[in-house]
Design an enzyme around this catalytic site. Sequence first.
Site, PDB file in Angstrom:
ATOM      1  N   ASN A 151      38.100  31.105  37.953  1.00  0.00           N
ATOM      2  CA  ASN A 151      37.996  30.678  39.355  1.00  0.00           C
ATOM      3  C   ASN A 151      36.572  30.962  39.830  1.00  0.00           C
ATOM      4  O   ASN A 151      36.217  32.103  40.079  1.00  0.00           O
ATOM      5  CB  ASN A 151      39.034  31.466  40.177  1.00  0.00           C
ATOM      6  CG  ASN A 151      38.940  31.185  41.664  1.00  0.00           C
ATOM      7  OD1 ASN A 151      38.222  30.289  42.095  1.00  0.00           O
ATOM      8  ND2 ASN A 151      39.669  31.972  42.446  1.00  0.00           N
ATOM      9  N   LYS A 170      35.210  30.209  42.532  1.00  0.00           N
ATOM     10  CA  LYS A 170      35.144  30.451  43.998  1.00  0.00           C
ATOM     11  C   LYS A 170      33.945  29.726  44.598  1.00  0.00           C
ATOM     12  O   LYS A 170      33.672  28.573  44.258  1.00  0.00           O
ATOM     13  CB  LYS A 170      35.109  31.963  44.272  1.00  0.00           C
ATOM     14  CG  LYS A 170      36.262  32.705  43.608  1.00  0.00           C
ATOM     15  CD  LYS A 170      36.464  34.107  44.125  1.00  0.00           C
ATOM     16  CE  LYS A 170      37.615  34.750  43.370  1.00  0.00           C
ATOM     17  NZ  LYS A 170      37.991  36.053  43.890  1.00  0.00           N
ATOM     18  N   HIS A 211      45.933  31.223  46.740  1.00  0.00           N
ATOM     19  CA  HIS A 211      45.027  32.321  46.358  1.00  0.00           C
ATOM     20  C   HIS A 211      44.885  33.276  47.544  1.00  0.00           C
ATOM     21  O   HIS A 211      44.883  32.854  48.697  1.00  0.00           O
ATOM     22  CB  HIS A 211      43.658  31.767  45.942  1.00  0.00           C
ATOM     23  CG  HIS A 211      42.780  32.833  45.381  1.00  0.00           C
ATOM     24  ND1 HIS A 211      42.040  33.662  46.189  1.00  0.00           N
ATOM     25  CD2 HIS A 211      42.583  33.248  44.111  1.00  0.00           C
ATOM     26  CE1 HIS A 211      41.408  34.540  45.418  1.00  0.00           C
ATOM     27  NE2 HIS A 211      41.732  34.309  44.153  1.00  0.00           N
ATOM     28  N   GLU A 271      42.449  34.657  48.882  1.00  0.00           N
ATOM     29  CA  GLU A 271      41.394  34.327  49.862  1.00  0.00           C
ATOM     30  C   GLU A 271      41.831  33.185  50.763  1.00  0.00           C
ATOM     31  O   GLU A 271      41.446  33.125  51.931  1.00  0.00           O
ATOM     32  CB  GLU A 271      40.076  34.033  49.125  1.00  0.00           C
ATOM     33  CG  GLU A 271      39.447  35.325  48.617  1.00  0.00           C
ATOM     34  CD  GLU A 271      38.838  35.245  47.231  1.00  0.00           C
ATOM     35  OE1 GLU A 271      38.481  34.130  46.796  1.00  0.00           O
ATOM     36  OE2 GLU A 271      38.731  36.295  46.572  1.00  0.00           O
ATOM     37  N   GLU A 294      48.168  38.536  41.368  1.00  0.00           N
ATOM     38  CA  GLU A 294      46.848  39.052  41.719  1.00  0.00           C
ATOM     39  C   GLU A 294      46.982  40.015  42.892  1.00  0.00           C
ATOM     40  O   GLU A 294      46.973  39.585  44.056  1.00  0.00           O
ATOM     41  CB  GLU A 294      45.924  37.907  42.130  1.00  0.00           C
ATOM     42  CG  GLU A 294      45.610  36.945  41.027  1.00  0.00           C
ATOM     43  CD  GLU A 294      44.303  36.194  41.294  1.00  0.00           C
ATOM     44  OE1 GLU A 294      43.394  36.308  40.475  1.00  0.00           O
ATOM     45  OE2 GLU A 294      44.202  35.535  42.338  1.00  0.00           O
ATOM     46  N   GLY A 348      31.883  41.242  41.981  1.00  0.00           N
ATOM     47  CA  GLY A 348      31.382  42.165  40.970  1.00  0.00           C
ATOM     48  C   GLY A 348      32.471  43.131  40.577  1.00  0.00           C
ATOM     49  O   GLY A 348      33.533  42.739  40.128  1.00  0.00           O
ATOM     50  N   SER A 387      39.725  41.628  38.938  1.00  0.00           N
ATOM     51  CA  SER A 387      38.707  42.430  38.252  1.00  0.00           C
ATOM     52  C   SER A 387      38.839  42.416  36.726  1.00  0.00           C
ATOM     53  O   SER A 387      38.574  43.423  36.073  1.00  0.00           O
ATOM     54  CB  SER A 387      38.710  43.871  38.778  1.00  0.00           C
ATOM     55  OG  SER A 387      38.382  43.884  40.150  1.00  0.00           O
TER      56      SER A 387
HETATM   57  P1  PGA Z   1      37.897  38.722  40.356  1.00  0.00           P
HETATM   58  O1  PGA Z   1      38.707  37.531  41.085  1.00  0.00           O
HETATM   59  O2  PGA Z   1      38.062  38.523  38.895  1.00  0.00           O
HETATM   60  O3  PGA Z   1      36.446  38.538  40.810  1.00  0.00           O
HETATM   61  O4  PGA Z   1      38.481  40.013  40.837  1.00  0.00           O
HETATM   62  C1  PGA Z   1      39.969  37.142  40.626  1.00  0.00           C
HETATM   63  C2  PGA Z   1      40.535  36.064  41.526  1.00  0.00           C
HETATM   64  O5  PGA Z   1      40.414  36.169  42.747  1.00  0.00           O
HETATM   65  O6  PGA Z   1      41.119  35.080  41.050  1.00  0.00           O
END
Ligand code: PGA
Length: 247
Positions: A7, A9, A91, A93, A162, A171, A207
Site C-alpha cells: 500500500n 498510500k 483502511h 486511514e 491491521e 517509518g 509495521s
Molecule cells: P505500515 O502500513 O506498514 O507503514 O505500518 C500498513 C498499512 O497501513 O497498510
Amino acid sequence: MKYIFGNWKMYLSHAEAVTLAQNLKEHMTSHEHEVVVFPNTISFAAVKTVVDETVMVGAQNVGWTPRGAYTGATSAAVFAEVGASHALVGHSERRHVFGESNEDIRKRLEACIDAGITPVLCIGETKEDRAAGKTEYRLKKQLMHAFEHLNLNGNDMVVAYEPVWAISKGGEGEPCMPEEAERMHIWIQEEIKQYTDQEIPIIYGGSVNAENVLTYTSESHVAGVLVGHASTKHDAFLAIIAAAATT
Ligand code: PGA
C-alpha cells in the site's frame, strides 16, 4: 503461496511511483506469491502499464456507485476498466482520517464485488479499544457490517487485520507481536465462518518490514502481509517478497 500487498498510500510522487514500478518489473525474481501494489489513483494506469503482468495493481479507495454526480470520486467500475484486480476497503486511514463509517465501507465492498474486483477489507482496533478490552467487540462490529447478508457472487475477498496502533506513520511503528496476530487471525477466521463458507485469506498489516516479515508469514493462520511504508522502497519490498518465499 503468500499474499504480499504493498500500500503506497500518498508517500510517492507520480515519477517515484513509476520508477518503483520499473524497479519491481526489472528485479522481481520470485513469482509464486500473489503480489499486489496499490499506487495513488493518478499513477494507477501508468504503474499498471509498467509492471505489465509482473505484479497485480489495486485501488487504494473506490467510489460506491458505478457513475454519477460524485465530485472527486473514482468508481470501482472505472478501476476495473483500467485493470485493477483488488481494492483496499475500510483502511484505517479511510476510517479515521476521512471518516468512513462501517456503512460506507459496506457500500464500497458491494461496489467492488459488482465490478469484479477482489476487495481487501481492512479491520482493526485502536489503542483505546485494546486498553478498554474492546478489541473483539470492535472487530466483531466491523465484520458484521461487512459480511452480514453479503453476496460474494463467486468473487474472491481478502481480510486484512491491521491493528490501528501498529500502523506506522511513515517509518517505524509498534508492530503487533506475531503470536498475537496469529491469535487474532484464528479468532477472525472463526467469526467469518458465521457469514460465509467461502475461504477468506486473512493477512496481517502494521509495521511489517524485511526484518520481521518472516515472523508473521511463518504463523499458520497468517496468509500474507499488507505492507505500507516498507513497500515504497524497492529494495525493502523485494526483500519482503524474497523472505516470504521461504515460508
Ligand atoms: P505500515 O502500513 O506498514 O507503514 O505500518 C500498513 C498499512 O497501513 O497498510
